[in-house]
Design a protein around this motif. Structure first.
Motif, PDB file in Angstrom:
ATOM      1  N   ASP A   1      -7.052  -1.975   3.359  1.00 36.30           N
ATOM      2  CA  ASP A   1      -6.113  -3.068   3.096  1.00 36.30           C
ATOM      3  C   ASP A   1      -6.598  -4.397   3.666  1.00 36.30           C
ATOM      4  O   ASP A   1      -6.025  -5.452   3.369  1.00 36.30           O
TER       5      ASP A   1
ATOM      6  N   ASP B   1      -0.220   4.925   0.676  1.00 35.07           N
ATOM      7  CA  ASP B   1      -0.517   5.987   1.641  1.00 35.07           C
ATOM      8  C   ASP B   1      -0.497   5.482   3.081  1.00 35.07           C
ATOM      9  O   ASP B   1      -1.289   4.611   3.445  1.00 35.07           O
ATOM     10  N   GLY B   2       0.406   6.018   3.871  1.00 32.22           N
ATOM     11  CA  GLY B   2       0.512   5.599   5.266  1.00 32.22           C
ATOM     12  C   GLY B   2       1.329   4.326   5.441  1.00 32.22           C
ATOM     13  O   GLY B   2       1.595   3.907   6.562  1.00 32.22           O
ATOM     14  N   THR B   3       1.717   3.713   4.316  1.00 26.87           N
ATOM     15  CA  THR B   3       2.479   2.464   4.369  1.00 26.87           C
ATOM     16  C   THR B   3       3.885   2.704   3.819  1.00 26.87           C
ATOM     17  O   THR B   3       4.839   2.797   4.590  1.00 26.87           O
TER      18      THR B   3
ATOM     19  N   ASP C   1      -1.635  -0.479   6.064  1.00 27.51           N
ATOM     20  CA  ASP C   1      -1.847   0.261   7.309  1.00 27.51           C
ATOM     21  C   ASP C   1      -3.310   0.561   7.614  1.00 27.51           C
ATOM     22  O   ASP C   1      -3.621   1.072   8.686  1.00 27.51           O
TER      23      ASP C   1
ATOM     24  N   ASP D   1       0.865  -1.187   0.000  1.00 32.06           N
ATOM     25  CA  ASP D   1       0.000   0.000   0.000  1.00 32.06           C
ATOM     26  C   ASP D   1       0.904   1.241   0.000  1.00 32.06           C
ATOM     27  O   ASP D   1       2.034   1.197   0.491  1.00 32.06           O
TER      28      ASP D   1
HETATM   29 MG   LIG Z   1      -2.822   3.246   3.508  1.00 31.89          MG
END
Ligand SMILES: [Mg+2]
Ligand SMILES: [Zn+2]
Length: 213
Positions: free
Chosen positions: A165, A8-10, A161, A6
């Protein structure tokens, strides 16, 4: 093995779509987020609503993202490890390929991307959604079937995250999770390796591959 990551944020410390939406259109962002949380709209609708009022040129948006977004440490080493060990890394994202590509390039990364795209202009931003099959298991057009198709029969490792997911991560042979995804996998009793950076992912992957050898 396929390593689905992933974005975004990962791979990135920030959720880049939330980040620029909240920056350029904070009130619309907060309202759409509230409606998503209340179950009034789905994720794709939320995404389109949040970016619609943003009228900055793509070059300005890219410059803001390249300036402010941080890739988690260890990404280079993870990509090198994958190529040594015959693991195919791919970014699977609900964000926008045309905004992700320059962020990767600015950080010296080049990875295959499966994501939506977005058109920027004086009329606001319009999402070009990629076709994703509706998933009977979670009731949304999630990443599960997409990742399975990319894997083409190979084992799947998934790194994520967030709640979007969850369905694909449940389906994976090896899971790396942080934040909301970690909480959901814990609640559902699925094993995962916690991570804070891409060094953690590389080490977990090495242990799993060596253990299986
Ligand atoms: Mg994410
Ligand atoms: Zn699903």
């Amino acid at each position: 093995m396929l390593l689905a990551i992933d974005f975004d944020g990962t791979l990135c410390e920030q959720d880049t779509v939330d980040w620029f939406s909240a920056h350029y259109a904070p009130e619309v962002f907060a309202d759409a987020d509230r409606r998503l949380a209340a179950g009034e709209i789905d994720l794709d609708t939320c995404l389109q609503l949040q970016v619609a009022p943003i009228r900055v040129p793509e070059s300005e948006l890219v410059a803001f993202l390249v300036e402010t977004v941080r890739i988690r440490p260890g990404a280079d080493e993870l990509v090198a490890f994958c190529s040594e060990r015959g693991v195919e890394p791919v970014l699977v994202s609900s964000g926008f390929e045309n905004l992700m590509r320059p962020i990767l390039a600015a950080n010296g990364l080049d990875l295959p991307i499966s994501a939506h795209a977005v058109d920027c202009g004086p009329e606001g931003m319009r999402v070009r959604f990629r076709g994703r099959a509706h998933c009977d298991l979670c009731g949304t057009a999630c990443k599960r079937a997409e990742v399975r198709a990319l894997a083409a029969g190979r084992p799947i490792a998934y790194v994520g995250d967030g709640i979007s997911d969850l369905c694909a991560a449940e389906d994976a042979d090896l899971r790396f999770a942080r934040h909301t995804l970690a909480r959901h996998l814990t609640a559902e009793g699925h094993a995962f390796i916690p991570f804070e950076d891409m060094h953690d992912v590389r080490r977990g992957l090495a242990a799993a591959l060596d253990g299986a050898a």
